[in-house]
Design a protein around this motif. Structure first.
Motif, PDB file in Angstrom:
ATOM      1  N   UNK A 126       0.852  -1.182   0.000  1.00  0.00           N
ATOM      2  CA  UNK A 126       0.000   0.000   0.000  1.00  0.00           C
ATOM      3  C   UNK A 126       0.892   1.238   0.000  1.00  0.00           C
ATOM      4  N   UNK A 127       0.514   2.250  -0.774  1.00  0.00           N
ATOM      5  CA  UNK A 127       1.290   3.492  -0.788  1.00  0.00           C
ATOM      6  C   UNK A 127       0.353   4.672  -0.950  1.00  0.00           C
ATOM      7  N   UNK A 128       0.824   5.804  -0.465  1.00  0.00           N
ATOM      8  CA  UNK A 128       0.063   7.049  -0.594  1.00  0.00           C
ATOM      9  C   UNK A 128       1.053   8.212  -0.728  1.00  0.00           C
ATOM     10  N   UNK A 129       0.823   9.066  -1.739  1.00  0.00           N
ATOM     11  CA  UNK A 129       1.677  10.225  -1.981  1.00  0.00           C
ATOM     12  C   UNK A 129       0.948  11.490  -1.549  1.00  0.00           C
ATOM     13  N   UNK A 130       1.658  12.378  -0.883  1.00  0.00           N
ATOM     14  CA  UNK A 130       1.099  13.650  -0.445  1.00  0.00           C
ATOM     15  C   UNK A 130       1.794  14.771  -1.221  1.00  0.00           C
ATOM     16  N   UNK A 131       1.051  15.425  -2.135  1.00  0.00           N
ATOM     17  CA  UNK A 131       1.638  16.395  -3.045  1.00  0.00           C
ATOM     18  C   UNK A 131       1.669  17.806  -2.453  1.00  0.00           C
ATOM     19  N   UNK A 132       2.648  18.585  -2.896  1.00  0.00           N
ATOM     20  CA  UNK A 132       2.680  20.015  -2.606  1.00  0.00           C
ATOM     21  C   UNK A 132       1.505  20.674  -3.330  1.00  0.00           C
ATOM     22  N   UNK A 133       0.891  21.688  -2.687  1.00  0.00           N
ATOM     23  CA  UNK A 133      -0.252  22.359  -3.304  1.00  0.00           C
ATOM     24  C   UNK A 133       0.121  22.902  -4.689  1.00  0.00           C
ATOM     25  N   UNK A 134      -0.738  22.639  -5.660  1.00  0.00           N
ATOM     26  CA  UNK A 134      -0.509  23.107  -7.016  1.00  0.00           C
ATOM     27  C   UNK A 134       0.271  22.141  -7.880  1.00  0.00           C
ATOM     28  N   UNK A 135       0.766  21.051  -7.300  1.00  0.00           N
ATOM     29  CA  UNK A 135       1.551  20.077  -8.060  1.00  0.00           C
ATOM     30  C   UNK A 135       0.883  18.701  -8.112  1.00  0.00           C
ATOM     31  N   UNK A 136      -0.391  18.680  -7.765  1.00  0.00           N
ATOM     32  CA  UNK A 136      -1.127  17.424  -7.826  1.00  0.00           C
ATOM     33  C   UNK A 136      -1.328  17.001  -9.277  1.00  0.00           C
ATOM     34  N   UNK A 137      -1.501  15.714  -9.526  1.00  0.00           N
ATOM     35  CA  UNK A 137      -1.780  15.243 -10.897  1.00  0.00           C
ATOM     36  C   UNK A 137      -3.073  15.864 -11.423  1.00  0.00           C
ATOM     37  N   UNK A 138      -3.087  16.213 -12.684  1.00  0.00           N
ATOM     38  CA  UNK A 138      -4.286  16.801 -13.289  1.00  0.00           C
ATOM     39  C   UNK A 138      -5.281  15.699 -13.639  1.00  0.00           C
ATOM     40  N   UNK A 139      -6.526  16.095 -13.792  1.00  0.00           N
ATOM     41  CA  UNK A 139      -7.540  15.149 -14.232  1.00  0.00           C
ATOM     42  C   UNK A 139      -7.980  14.146 -13.184  1.00  0.00           C
ATOM     43  N   UNK A 140      -7.970  14.537 -11.913  1.00  0.00           N
ATOM     44  CA  UNK A 140      -8.439  13.614 -10.891  1.00  0.00           C
ATOM     45  C   UNK A 140      -9.947  13.414 -10.998  1.00  0.00           C
ATOM     46  N   UNK A 141     -10.400  12.218 -10.746  1.00  0.00           N
ATOM     47  CA  UNK A 141     -11.819  11.893 -10.855  1.00  0.00           C
ATOM     48  C   UNK A 141     -12.595  12.495  -9.693  1.00  0.00           C
ATOM     49  N   UNK A 142     -13.917  12.507  -9.835  1.00  0.00           N
ATOM     50  CA  UNK A 142     -14.766  13.023  -8.761  1.00  0.00           C
ATOM     51  C   UNK A 142     -14.637  12.169  -7.504  1.00  0.00           C
ATOM     52  N   UNK A 143     -14.433  10.865  -7.683  1.00  0.00           N
ATOM     53  CA  UNK A 143     -14.251   9.980  -6.532  1.00  0.00           C
ATOM     54  C   UNK A 143     -12.962  10.306  -5.789  1.00  0.00           C
ATOM     55  N   UNK A 144     -11.905  10.613  -6.524  1.00  0.00           N
ATOM     56  CA  UNK A 144     -10.640  10.975  -5.895  1.00  0.00           C
ATOM     57  C   UNK A 144     -10.752  12.307  -5.164  1.00  0.00           C
ATOM     58  N   UNK A 145     -11.466  13.261  -5.755  1.00  0.00           N
ATOM     59  CA  UNK A 145     -11.662  14.557  -5.089  1.00  0.00           C
ATOM     60  C   UNK A 145     -12.507  14.397  -3.836  1.00  0.00           C
ATOM     61  N   UNK A 146     -13.500  13.528  -3.891  1.00  0.00           N
ATOM     62  CA  UNK A 146     -14.337  13.281  -2.720  1.00  0.00           C
ATOM     63  C   UNK A 146     -13.525  12.617  -1.613  1.00  0.00           C
ATOM     64  N   UNK A 147     -12.682  11.657  -1.980  1.00  0.00           N
ATOM     65  CA  UNK A 147     -11.832  10.992  -0.992  1.00  0.00           C
ATOM     66  C   UNK A 147     -10.879  11.986  -0.347  1.00  0.00           C
ATOM     67  N   UNK A 148     -10.387  12.937  -1.132  1.00  0.00           N
ATOM     68  CA  UNK A 148      -9.492  13.961  -0.585  1.00  0.00           C
ATOM     69  C   UNK A 148     -10.233  14.833   0.428  1.00  0.00           C
ATOM     70  N   UNK A 149     -11.481  15.166   0.127  1.00  0.00           N
ATOM     71  CA  UNK A 149     -12.298  15.960   1.033  1.00  0.00           C
ATOM     72  C   UNK A 149     -12.538  15.227   2.352  1.00  0.00           C
ATOM     73  N   UNK A 150     -12.842  13.935   2.262  1.00  0.00           N
ATOM     74  CA  UNK A 150     -13.071  13.134   3.464  1.00  0.00           C
ATOM     75  C   UNK A 150     -11.783  12.993   4.262  1.00  0.00           C
ATOM     76  N   UNK A 151     -10.651  12.781   3.580  1.00  0.00           N
ATOM     77  CA  UNK A 151      -9.366  12.666   4.265  1.00  0.00           C
ATOM     78  C   UNK A 151      -9.024  13.965   4.991  1.00  0.00           C
ATOM     79  N   UNK A 152      -9.342  15.106   4.386  1.00  0.00           N
ATOM     80  CA  UNK A 152      -9.109  16.392   5.053  1.00  0.00           C
ATOM     81  C   UNK A 152      -9.881  16.467   6.365  1.00  0.00           C
ATOM     82  N   UNK A 153     -11.157  16.052   6.323  1.00  0.00           N
ATOM     83  CA  UNK A 153     -11.992  16.104   7.528  1.00  0.00           C
ATOM     84  C   UNK A 153     -11.470  15.148   8.599  1.00  0.00           C
ATOM     85  N   UNK A 154     -11.064  13.948   8.193  1.00  0.00           N
ATOM     86  CA  UNK A 154     -10.534  12.990   9.165  1.00  0.00           C
ATOM     87  C   UNK A 154      -9.199  13.458   9.752  1.00  0.00           C
ATOM     88  N   UNK A 155      -8.358  14.054   8.899  1.00  0.00           N
ATOM     89  CA  UNK A 155      -7.077  14.570   9.386  1.00  0.00           C
ATOM     90  C   UNK A 155      -7.304  15.657  10.431  1.00  0.00           C
TER      91      UNK A 155
END
Length: 235
Positions: A126-155
């Motif tokens: 299992x791996x997870x990358x944490x990007x610097x703001x503005x350097x995230x991969x382009x074209x993230x899906x809605x599911x990935x954006x939603x997961x990021x939102x949930x991870x922010x709340x949990x963090x």
């Protein structure tokens, strides 16, 4: 050893909830850091990290759980990353981060491990990358954006030391064993399960619900209602 995100997030939240003087035991005999804190020996040109503060407490907590943590100057587009396999777990962060940023990266990596399936499944990596703001991969899906939102709340829940400010099923994978047998307790457990799953679904899709669920009075109300259901159904 695979990562145990539930255990790590719970322990880290508990320690961050305490006053720092209660949670940090500073070793004696180490060299003093420029800001007066104790310093870890540098390695491979890494910046010396003071043995004080919430970020050091987070690192020490993770290392107590067998997670190897280090800082490096080699990261450019990344704030840090997490790699877990049966050979071990490692978190690497950029040594250019400020203490609060390091702490946020630790919490965010654990949050993603909580909501992703890999650490809990029978996978070997299992791996997870944490990007610097503005350097995230382009074209993230809605599911990935939603997961990021949930991870922010949990963090944020981890950093506040209040994981109970999020739905149980967002961070708790293990279920309590049945206390009593019979139809009535089973019905009570079913009611609680439906409530927890509904809360989790709202948490995943509604940012307003995330903020509402994090409020201490809402947490108290949820815990009170669950207690009443358990008493009423003897479950």
């Amino acid at each position: 050893m695979m990562l145990e995100p539930e255990r790590a997030a719970t322990l880290l939240a508990e320690r961050l909830r305490r006053p720092l003087s209660d949670g940090v035991s500073r070793p004696e005999g180490d060299g003093a850091a420029p800001d007066g804190g104790q310093a870890e020996p540098g390695r491979l040109g890494q910046r010396v990290v003071p043995k004080s503060g919430r970020d050091w407490l987070a690192r020490r907590t993770l290392e107590e759980l067998g997670i190897h943590c280090e800082a490096t100057g080699a990261l450019q587009d990344l704030k840090g990353f997490l790699i877990a396999s049966h050979r071990g777990v490692e978190i690497v962060v950029s040594d250019r981060l400020a203490p609060d940023e390091r702490l946020a990266v630790y919490a965010h990596l654990l949050a993603h491990a909580l909501i992703d399936e890999a650490p809990h499944a029978s996978r070997t990596f299992f791996s997870r990358l944490e990007y610097v703001e503005g350097r995230e991969p382009v074209g993230r899906s809605s599911a990935e954006r939603r997961a990021e939102m949930v991870a922010d709340a949990l963090a944020q829940a981890i950093l506040r030391g209040r994981l109970d400010g999020a739905p149980q099923y967002a961070y708790r994978r293990t279920r309590e064993p049945a206390r009593n047998a019979g139809l009535r307790p089973a019905l009570g457990r079913l009611v609680l399960d439906i409530c927890h799953r509904t809360s989790l679904a709202l948490f995943w899709h509604l940012p307003r619900y995330q903020k509402l669920r994090s409020r201490p009075e809402i947490t108290f109300l949820v815990q009170r209602l669950e207690s009443l259901v358990r008493v009423a159904y003897a479950c």
